[in-house]
Design a protein around this motif. Sequence first.
Motif, PDB file in Angstrom:
ATOM      1  N   ASP A   1     -92.501 -55.794 -83.587  1.00 23.91           N
ATOM      2  CA  ASP A   1     -91.373 -55.164 -84.276  1.00 23.91           C
ATOM      3  C   ASP A   1     -90.970 -55.973 -85.506  1.00 23.91           C
ATOM      4  OD1 ASP A   1     -91.093 -52.942 -82.673  1.00 23.91           O
ATOM      5  OD2 ASP A   1     -89.786 -53.934 -81.250  1.00 23.91           O
ATOM      6  N   ASP A   2     -90.987 -57.288 -85.377  1.00 22.47           N
ATOM      7  CA  ASP A   2     -90.639 -58.151 -86.508  1.00 22.47           C
ATOM      8  C   ASP A   2     -91.653 -58.001 -87.639  1.00 22.47           C
ATOM      9  OD1 ASP A   2     -88.444 -59.072 -85.161  1.00 22.47           O
ATOM     10  OD2 ASP A   2     -89.420 -60.891 -84.425  1.00 22.47           O
ATOM     11  N   LEU A   3     -92.936 -57.875 -87.275  1.00 27.62           N
ATOM     12  CA  LEU A   3     -93.997 -57.696 -88.273  1.00 27.62           C
ATOM     13  C   LEU A   3     -93.834 -56.363 -88.982  1.00 27.62           C
ATOM     14  CD1 LEU A   3     -96.641 -58.834 -89.475  1.00 27.62           C
ATOM     15  CD2 LEU A   3     -97.876 -57.625 -87.663  1.00 27.62           C
ATOM     16  N   LYS A   4     -93.468 -55.329 -88.216  1.00 26.76           N
ATOM     17  CA  LYS A   4     -93.240 -54.000 -88.786  1.00 26.76           C
ATOM     18  C   LYS A   4     -92.099 -54.054 -89.804  1.00 26.76           C
ATOM     19  CE  LYS A   4     -93.153 -50.795 -85.674  1.00 26.76           C
ATOM     20  NZ  LYS A   4     -92.606 -49.911 -84.614  1.00 26.76           N
ATOM     21  N   GLY A   5     -91.012 -54.741 -89.433  1.00 32.60           N
ATOM     22  CA  GLY A   5     -89.874 -54.885 -90.341  1.00 32.60           C
ATOM     23  C   GLY A   5     -90.233 -55.676 -91.584  1.00 32.60           C
TER      24      GLY A   5
ATOM     25  N   ILE B   1     -84.428 -46.491 -95.556  1.00 30.91           N
ATOM     26  CA  ILE B   1     -84.011 -45.683 -94.410  1.00 30.91           C
ATOM     27  C   ILE B   1     -84.870 -46.031 -93.189  1.00 30.91           C
ATOM     28  CG2 ILE B   1     -83.966 -43.336 -93.461  1.00 30.91           C
ATOM     29  CD1 ILE B   1     -83.204 -42.368 -96.288  1.00 30.91           C
ATOM     30  N   SER B   2     -86.170 -46.157 -93.404  1.00 35.85           N
ATOM     31  CA  SER B   2     -87.084 -46.492 -92.306  1.00 35.85           C
ATOM     32  C   SER B   2     -86.775 -47.868 -91.733  1.00 35.85           C
ATOM     33  CB  SER B   2     -88.543 -46.440 -92.785  1.00 35.85           C
ATOM     34  OG  SER B   2     -88.930 -45.128 -93.086  1.00 35.85           O
TER      35      SER B   2
ATOM     36  N   ASN C   1     -85.533 -48.580 -88.040  1.00 29.69           N
ATOM     37  CA  ASN C   1     -86.323 -49.494 -87.210  1.00 29.69           C
ATOM     38  C   ASN C   1     -85.440 -50.550 -86.553  1.00 29.69           C
ATOM     39  OD1 ASN C   1     -88.140 -52.367 -87.511  1.00 29.69           O
ATOM     40  ND2 ASN C   1     -89.066 -50.680 -86.396  1.00 29.69           N
ATOM     41  N   ARG C   2     -84.475 -51.066 -87.309  1.00 33.36           N
ATOM     42  CA  ARG C   2     -83.552 -52.068 -86.756  1.00 33.36           C
ATOM     43  C   ARG C   2     -82.607 -51.437 -85.724  1.00 33.36           C
ATOM     44  NH1 ARG C   2     -85.389 -56.876 -87.377  1.00 33.36           N
ATOM     45  NH2 ARG C   2     -83.284 -57.677 -86.998  1.00 33.36           N
TER      46      ARG C   2
ATOM     47  N   GLU D   1     -85.201 -43.429 -85.569  1.00 36.44           N
ATOM     48  CA  GLU D   1     -86.445 -43.339 -86.329  1.00 36.44           C
ATOM     49  C   GLU D   1     -86.897 -41.894 -86.528  1.00 36.44           C
ATOM     50  OE1 GLU D   1     -89.009 -47.124 -86.382  1.00 36.44           O
ATOM     51  OE2 GLU D   1     -88.973 -46.503 -84.288  1.00 36.44           O
ATOM     52  N   ILE D   2     -86.597 -41.023 -85.565  1.00 34.69           N
ATOM     53  CA  ILE D   2     -86.925 -39.602 -85.723  1.00 34.69           C
ATOM     54  C   ILE D   2     -86.055 -38.994 -86.824  1.00 34.69           C
ATOM     55  CG2 ILE D   2     -87.041 -37.361 -84.585  1.00 34.69           C
ATOM     56  CD1 ILE D   2     -89.028 -39.405 -83.488  1.00 34.69           C
ATOM     57  N   LEU D   3     -84.773 -39.360 -86.827  1.00 31.99           N
ATOM     58  CA  LEU D   3     -83.861 -38.874 -87.859  1.00 31.99           C
ATOM     59  C   LEU D   3     -84.314 -39.359 -89.236  1.00 31.99           C
ATOM     60  CD1 LEU D   3     -81.244 -37.333 -88.459  1.00 31.99           C
ATOM     61  CD2 LEU D   3     -79.986 -39.460 -88.089  1.00 31.99           C
ATOM     62  N   ALA D   4     -84.748 -40.608 -89.315  1.00 32.20           N
ATOM     63  CA  ALA D   4     -85.244 -41.168 -90.578  1.00 32.20           C
ATOM     64  C   ALA D   4     -86.473 -40.402 -91.050  1.00 32.20           C
ATOM     65  CB  ALA D   4     -85.577 -42.646 -90.408  1.00 32.20           C
TER      66      ALA D   4
END
Length: 305
Positions: A14-18, A63-64, A68-69, A87-90
């Motif tokens: 998750d940190d890598l994704k961010g 927004i993503s 994600n956070r 994330e679906i809303l984003a």
Amino acid sequence: MGNSHSHNHSHSHDDLKGRNLIISIFLNIVITVAQVIGGLLSGSLSLLSDALHNFSDVISLIISYIANRLSKRKASLQKTFGYKRAEILAAFINAATLIIVAILLIIEAVKRFQNPQEIESNVVIWLSLVAILGNGFSVLLLKKDSETNMNIKSAYLHLLTDMMASVAVFIGGLLMKYYQMFWVDSVLTFAIALYLIYMGYDLLKDSFKVLMLFTPDQILVEDIVKDIQQIGAIKNVHHVHIWQLNEDEIHLEAHIDFEENITLSQFDVILHDVEEMVFYNFGINHVNIQPEYGKCGDKDVIVQD
């Protein structure tokens, strides 16, 4: 009563994704500023349209990142699902902006095609190359996660289409430089816009279905009911609701009418069989069953309020 076969991503992933999202945000801010300046200096609509798309990339990436956070926040008494749908809303917002940007580009392309203007092609060529490299790197950063996460996919599509748009702008710059084909600027802008609509529509539709609690396309309610009713002691399955909470969770809620007045321990055994069946056959990982025996009501209607 339920079961959880959920698969949680590691904190490091998750940190890598961010981190990848932050890098992409920074790159696209730089590209947007450069293209706005270059578009105004050169008079290129396709370069300005690419800058507009890049700006939409920045917004979509922000927004993503926020979604994600938020999705990592734990549930509470006031938010029993937490922010799992963030994330679906984003994804829905980002897909909608893709289509809005495309419509604006089409309007401007038609106006410019009717009144072609001479364009400083050297600026267009060099800045489109910068955009190709910047967006190309961002695309590589997000590609892997885009395959499993609708939110990241929405940001990835913004970047991918923008990279392709930059390639089109680059080709247009070469045609304008060597063949004085200035009308190609508008044609390329129009083509880019159509591609944005094509790419954005599917994501908009998919995220809308999740937000509206529609049954996932790959799941047939009749098949699930038929399979569950084959388990011994089960007389009828009705009042069925199946929905997707996010990419990781598909929920099933149903009422099951039993042939006999079974004990709670007997029900637990049957519930376990139901959970295993729907997980391995249909990918449903959260099950909530209401047991019934001799209860009045319409048992022939599978789906009801």
